[in-house]
Design a protein around this motif. Structure first.
Motif, PDB file in Angstrom:
ATOM      1  N   VAL A  17      28.102  19.521 -17.764  1.00  0.00           N
ATOM      2  CA  VAL A  17      27.505  19.576 -16.439  1.00  0.00           C
ATOM      3  C   VAL A  17      27.372  18.174 -15.876  1.00  0.00           C
ATOM      4  N   THR A  18      27.809  17.997 -14.654  1.00  0.00           N
ATOM      5  CA  THR A  18      27.617  16.754 -13.915  1.00  0.00           C
ATOM      6  C   THR A  18      26.586  17.037 -12.846  1.00  0.00           C
ATOM      7  N   VAL A  19      25.513  16.266 -12.855  1.00  0.00           N
ATOM      8  CA  VAL A  19      24.444  16.479 -11.889  1.00  0.00           C
ATOM      9  C   VAL A  19      24.413  15.371 -10.853  1.00  0.00           C
ATOM     10  N   HIS A  20      23.804  15.666  -9.733  1.00  0.00           N
ATOM     11  CA  HIS A  20      23.616  14.686  -8.667  1.00  0.00           C
ATOM     12  C   HIS A  20      22.801  13.518  -9.223  1.00  0.00           C
ATOM     13  N   PRO A  21      23.106  12.286  -8.834  1.00  0.00           N
ATOM     14  CA  PRO A  21      22.375  11.127  -9.368  1.00  0.00           C
ATOM     15  C   PRO A  21      20.855  11.222  -9.211  1.00  0.00           C
ATOM     16  N   GLN A  22      20.370  11.835  -8.151  1.00  0.00           N
ATOM     17  CA  GLN A  22      18.924  11.959  -7.996  1.00  0.00           C
ATOM     18  C   GLN A  22      18.332  12.925  -9.015  1.00  0.00           C
ATOM     19  N   VAL A  23      19.069  13.964  -9.381  1.00  0.00           N
ATOM     20  CA  VAL A  23      18.591  14.896 -10.402  1.00  0.00           C
ATOM     21  C   VAL A  23      18.590  14.212 -11.766  1.00  0.00           C
ATOM     22  N   ALA A  24      19.548  13.318 -11.996  1.00  0.00           N
ATOM     23  CA  ALA A  24      19.643  12.626 -13.288  1.00  0.00           C
ATOM     24  C   ALA A  24      18.383  11.827 -13.591  1.00  0.00           C
ATOM     25  N   GLY A  25      17.677  11.379 -12.583  1.00  0.00           N
ATOM     26  CA  GLY A  25      16.456  10.622 -12.792  1.00  0.00           C
ATOM     27  C   GLY A  25      15.233  11.496 -13.015  1.00  0.00           C
ATOM     28  N   GLU A  26      15.377  12.797 -12.881  1.00  0.00           N
ATOM     29  CA  GLU A  26      14.259  13.721 -13.046  1.00  0.00           C
ATOM     30  C   GLU A  26      14.190  14.233 -14.482  1.00  0.00           C
ATOM     31  N   ASP A  27      13.079  14.864 -14.791  1.00  0.00           N
ATOM     32  CA  ASP A  27      12.916  15.500 -16.091  1.00  0.00           C
ATOM     33  C   ASP A  27      13.618  16.853 -16.036  1.00  0.00           C
ATOM     34  N   ASP A  29      15.374  25.082 -18.234  1.00  0.00           N
ATOM     35  CA  ASP A  29      15.617  25.151 -16.787  1.00  0.00           C
ATOM     36  C   ASP A  29      17.097  25.250 -16.466  1.00  0.00           C
ATOM     37  N   ILE A  30      17.904  24.430 -17.130  1.00  0.00           N
ATOM     38  CA  ILE A  30      19.337  24.431 -16.836  1.00  0.00           C
ATOM     39  C   ILE A  30      19.995  25.718 -17.353  1.00  0.00           C
ATOM     40  N   ASP A  55      29.301  27.905  -6.654  1.00  0.00           N
ATOM     41  CA  ASP A  55      28.793  26.816  -5.819  1.00  0.00           C
ATOM     42  C   ASP A  55      27.279  27.002  -5.790  1.00  0.00           C
ATOM     43  N   LEU A  56      26.602  26.399  -6.756  1.00  0.00           N
ATOM     44  CA  LEU A  56      25.179  26.632  -6.955  1.00  0.00           C
ATOM     45  C   LEU A  56      24.454  25.311  -7.082  1.00  0.00           C
ATOM     46  N   GLU A  57      23.449  25.090  -6.255  1.00  0.00           N
ATOM     47  CA  GLU A  57      22.691  23.844  -6.325  1.00  0.00           C
ATOM     48  C   GLU A  57      21.614  23.942  -7.400  1.00  0.00           C
ATOM     49  N   PHE A  58      21.258  22.797  -7.960  1.00  0.00           N
ATOM     50  CA  PHE A  58      20.159  22.695  -8.921  1.00  0.00           C
ATOM     51  C   PHE A  58      19.127  21.750  -8.319  1.00  0.00           C
ATOM     52  N   ARG A  59      17.937  22.270  -8.075  1.00  0.00           N
ATOM     53  CA  ARG A  59      16.862  21.503  -7.435  1.00  0.00           C
ATOM     54  C   ARG A  59      17.298  20.914  -6.095  1.00  0.00           C
ATOM     55  N   GLY A  60      18.052  21.704  -5.354  1.00  0.00           N
ATOM     56  CA  GLY A  60      18.469  21.292  -4.021  1.00  0.00           C
ATOM     57  C   GLY A  60      19.619  20.309  -3.991  1.00  0.00           C
TER      58      GLY A  60
END
Length: 150
Positions: A47-57, A62-63, A109-114
């Protein structure tokens, strides 16, 4: 004023002044990417996440729940690996029950935490680079973290 007498425009940009980054958007997987789905287990996605999500817990639960729908996508487990120095998500792996689940997850096409999230087939490191796959290839850190939480 200390040291740097160059005009502001002549200085190298600061990290936050580098201008717009390439957009991080979901893209439908290519046929080449889908052809990498294995015919037999393990069916592991990276999984590749958005850089802003990478900084979150980000919790494994959840995933896993984010993808698991019990019908078209069946998740066995998820592993979140953190960069200890930067306190950021380094990698996320999801083990799916079957090839169809992995394919369906790749095509969603599914967002994770927006934020956009992408999934691709996790490829092994090759000769000499990875642990035996008998334990489904669980990274030591993910396995240890899972034991600590139980």
């Amino acid at each position: 004023r200390g040291g740097d007498d160059r005009r502001r425009d002549d200085r190298p940009p600061r990290r936050d002044d580098r201008g717009p980054r390439a957009p991080f958007v979901w893209e439908e997987p290519t046929q080449e990417a889908l052809d990498k789905i294995p015919k037999e287990a393990p069916f592991t996605g990276y999984v590749t996440v958005h850089p802003q999500v990478a900084g979150e817990d980000v919790q494994e639960r959840d995933i896993a729940q984010h993808y698991h729908d019990g019908e078209g996508i069946k998740v066995i487990s998820a592993r979140v690996v953190y960069d200890r120095e930067q306190q950021r998500v380094k990698m996320i792996f999801i083990d799916f029950e079957d090839a169809e689940s992995l394919r369906n997850a790749m095509c969603m096409d599914l967002e994770f935490r927006g934020r956009p999230i992408k999934i691709a087939v996790a490829e092994s490191r090759g000769a000499g680079g990875s642990a035996p796959r008998g334990d489904r290839g669980l990274p030591r850190m993910g396995a240890n973290e899972r034991r600590e939480r139980e």
